[in-house]
Enzyme design. Structure first.
Site, PDB file in Angstrom:
ATOM      1  N   LEU A 254      25.715 -17.533  16.909  1.00 47.01           N
ATOM      2  CA  LEU A 254      25.624 -17.612  15.648  1.00 47.01           C
ATOM      3  C   LEU A 254      24.385 -17.985  15.325  1.00 47.01           C
ATOM      4  O   LEU A 254      23.240 -17.735  16.193  1.00 47.01           O
ATOM      5  CB  LEU A 254      26.487 -19.155  16.106  1.00 47.01           C
ATOM      6  CG  LEU A 254      26.217 -20.307  14.738  1.00 47.01           C
ATOM      7  CD1 LEU A 254      26.812 -19.832  13.562  1.00 47.01           C
ATOM      8  CD2 LEU A 254      26.275 -21.783  15.176  1.00 47.01           C
TER       9      LEU A 254
ATOM     10  N   ASP B 140      25.195 -34.965   3.675  1.00 49.82           N
ATOM     11  CA  ASP B 140      24.390 -36.458   2.559  1.00 49.82           C
ATOM     12  C   ASP B 140      25.298 -37.349   3.437  1.00 49.82           C
ATOM     13  O   ASP B 140      26.492 -37.626   3.640  1.00 49.82           O
ATOM     14  CB  ASP B 140      24.652 -36.413   1.210  1.00 49.82           C
ATOM     15  CG  ASP B 140      23.376 -36.943   0.164  1.00 49.82           C
ATOM     16  OD1 ASP B 140      22.692 -37.954   0.649  1.00 49.82           O
ATOM     17  OD2 ASP B 140      24.775 -36.722  -0.756  1.00 49.82           O
TER      18      ASP B 140
ATOM     19  N   HIS C 274      20.695 -41.078  10.331  1.00 50.53           N
ATOM     20  CA  HIS C 274      20.440 -40.016  10.290  1.00 50.53           C
ATOM     21  C   HIS C 274      20.024 -40.251  12.400  1.00 50.53           C
ATOM     22  O   HIS C 274      20.213 -39.290  12.405  1.00 50.53           O
ATOM     23  CB  HIS C 274      18.429 -40.427  10.168  1.00 50.53           C
ATOM     24  CG  HIS C 274      17.803 -40.007   8.463  1.00 50.53           C
ATOM     25  ND1 HIS C 274      18.957 -39.824   8.014  1.00 50.53           N
ATOM     26  CD2 HIS C 274      16.788 -41.078   8.258  1.00 50.53           C
ATOM     27  CE1 HIS C 274      18.495 -40.001   6.863  1.00 50.53           C
ATOM     28  NE2 HIS C 274      17.523 -40.901   6.638  1.00 50.53           N
TER      29      HIS C 274
HETATM   30  C1  FPP Z   1      20.839 -37.187   4.065  1.00 55.87           C
HETATM   31  O1  FPP Z   1      21.721 -39.043   4.150  1.00 55.87           O
HETATM   32  C2  FPP Z   1      20.417 -36.860   5.148  1.00 55.87           C
HETATM   33  C3  FPP Z   1      19.231 -36.395   4.428  1.00 55.87           C
HETATM   34  C4  FPP Z   1      18.140 -36.646   3.916  1.00 55.87           C
HETATM   35  C5  FPP Z   1      18.414 -35.826   6.473  1.00 55.87           C
HETATM   36  C6  FPP Z   1      19.682 -34.791   7.032  1.00 55.87           C
HETATM   37  C7  FPP Z   1      19.050 -34.819   8.485  1.00 55.87           C
HETATM   38  C8  FPP Z   1      19.208 -35.052   9.684  1.00 55.87           C
HETATM   39  C9  FPP Z   1      21.231 -35.006   9.289  1.00 55.87           C
HETATM   40  C10 FPP Z   1      18.858 -34.992  10.904  1.00 55.87           C
HETATM   41  C11 FPP Z   1      17.961 -34.609  11.679  1.00 55.87           C
HETATM   42  C12 FPP Z   1      18.495 -32.938  11.115  1.00 55.87           C
HETATM   43  C13 FPP Z   1      18.992 -31.684  12.149  1.00 55.87           C
HETATM   44  C14 FPP Z   1      18.892 -30.531  11.382  1.00 55.87           C
HETATM   45  C15 FPP Z   1      18.392 -32.230  13.432  1.00 55.87           C
HETATM   46  P1  FPP Z   1      20.232 -39.563   3.056  1.00 55.87           P
HETATM   47  O2  FPP Z   1      19.797 -40.117   3.590  1.00 55.87           O
HETATM   48  O3  FPP Z   1      20.012 -38.965   1.882  1.00 55.87           O
HETATM   49  O4  FPP Z   1      21.953 -40.108   2.539  1.00 55.87           O
HETATM   50  P2  FPP Z   1      22.441 -41.440   1.447  1.00 55.87           P
HETATM   51  O5  FPP Z   1      22.003 -40.608   0.139  1.00 55.87           O
HETATM   52  O6  FPP Z   1      23.184 -42.385   1.631  1.00 55.87           O
HETATM   53  O7  FPP Z   1      21.137 -42.326   1.285  1.00 55.87           O
END
Ligand code: FPP
Length: 247
Positions: A129, A18, A35
């Protein structure tokens, strides 16, 4: 660098990644950059988990609720997952990593679904893993799908309602065959499960990390493992010390 030795090691670590958006905002960058940097943190964490000898690492990559985000962001996240599988599959396979996907596959676009199936198929016999990617995943949705599958067996006369046990429910979940997470980590300072592994988290330990996901990596991962090692897990019973003195 030699890997740290932990007193007790989780077999399965699950992570709610997050804070990508806030990481970007803090720097005056578009959310997409958060991201992108988040994918680098994924790479480093997968390597660190493998090096530490973790057997299962589950990453919450896209929730069934994430479809509510603006179309451009959804498409960006899909693109990043596709690029990750395309770019990293060969290396993960070479590292003996097995990939498993959990979440609802039915409504996925065929290009994404095919890529995910290919990743699972290519790595199915790997034994180091297991990297579990939660994609289009929501725990309540997963439990409801398991219930439908059991109800269909009852309707067809293959199963009697009173024969349904926690073990049988477990075996119908997307995580069938995967042990429950010993440790769940969430970054960005938020302290909630957000519909992630609700059934499986019954006895999980939680570590909440204030840093945003793009800043996560080997060091913070190992710090969380150290916190886990210091925890006293009783699973509803007594600690060995308390049991010994009969208190
Ligand atoms: C949360 O940050 C993160 C996500 C919703 C997506 C996580 C995805 C990745 C790290 C990239 C793709 C994944 C892989 C496995 C290659 P947020 O956007 O909710 O952050 P915020 O709460 O600060 O807005």
């Amino acid at each position: 660098m030699s890997e740290p030795v932990f007193l007790s090691m989780p077999e399965h670590v699950a992570i709610i990644m997050d804070g990508n958006g806030r990481w970007a905002k803090q720097r005056g960058l578009p959310r997409a950059m958060g991201h992108r940097k988040g994918v680098e943190a994924v790479r480093e964490t997968v390597r660190a988990a493998g090096d530490a000898g973790i057997k299962y690492l589950t990453l919450f990559a896209f929730s069934s609720e994430n479809w509510r985000r603006p179309e451009a962001e959804v498409s960006d996240l899909m693109g990043l997952l596709k690029a990750f599988i395309r770019r990293d599959l060969a290396e993960l396979h070479a590292q003996n990593v097995r990939i498993r996907i959990i979440g609802d596959r039915h409504s996925l676009r065929s290009d994404i679904l095919n890529l995910l199936l290919e990743a699972e198929e290519t790595t199915r016999d790997n034994t180091a893993l297991t990297l579990v990617i939660a994609f289009n995943y929501g725990s309540r949705d997963e439990i409801a799908r398991a219930m439908v599958s059991l109800a269909e067996d009852v309707e067809a006369g293959r199963l009697r309602a009173r024969e349904i046990t926690p073990e049988l429910v477990n075996a119908r979940l997307d995580t069938a065959g995967i042990p429950d997470p010993d440790l769940i980590i969430r970054t960005s300072g938020e302290e909630r499960l957000s519909n992630f592994l609700l059934w499986q988290a019954a006895y999980s330990e939680f570590v909440f990390v204030p840093e945003y996901w793009p800043d996560f990596g080997r060091e913070l991962f190992y710090a969380a493992l150290e916190k886990f090692a210091a925890r006293d897990r009783r699973f509803g019973g007594l600690s060995p010390q308390a049991a010994a003195v009969g208190t």
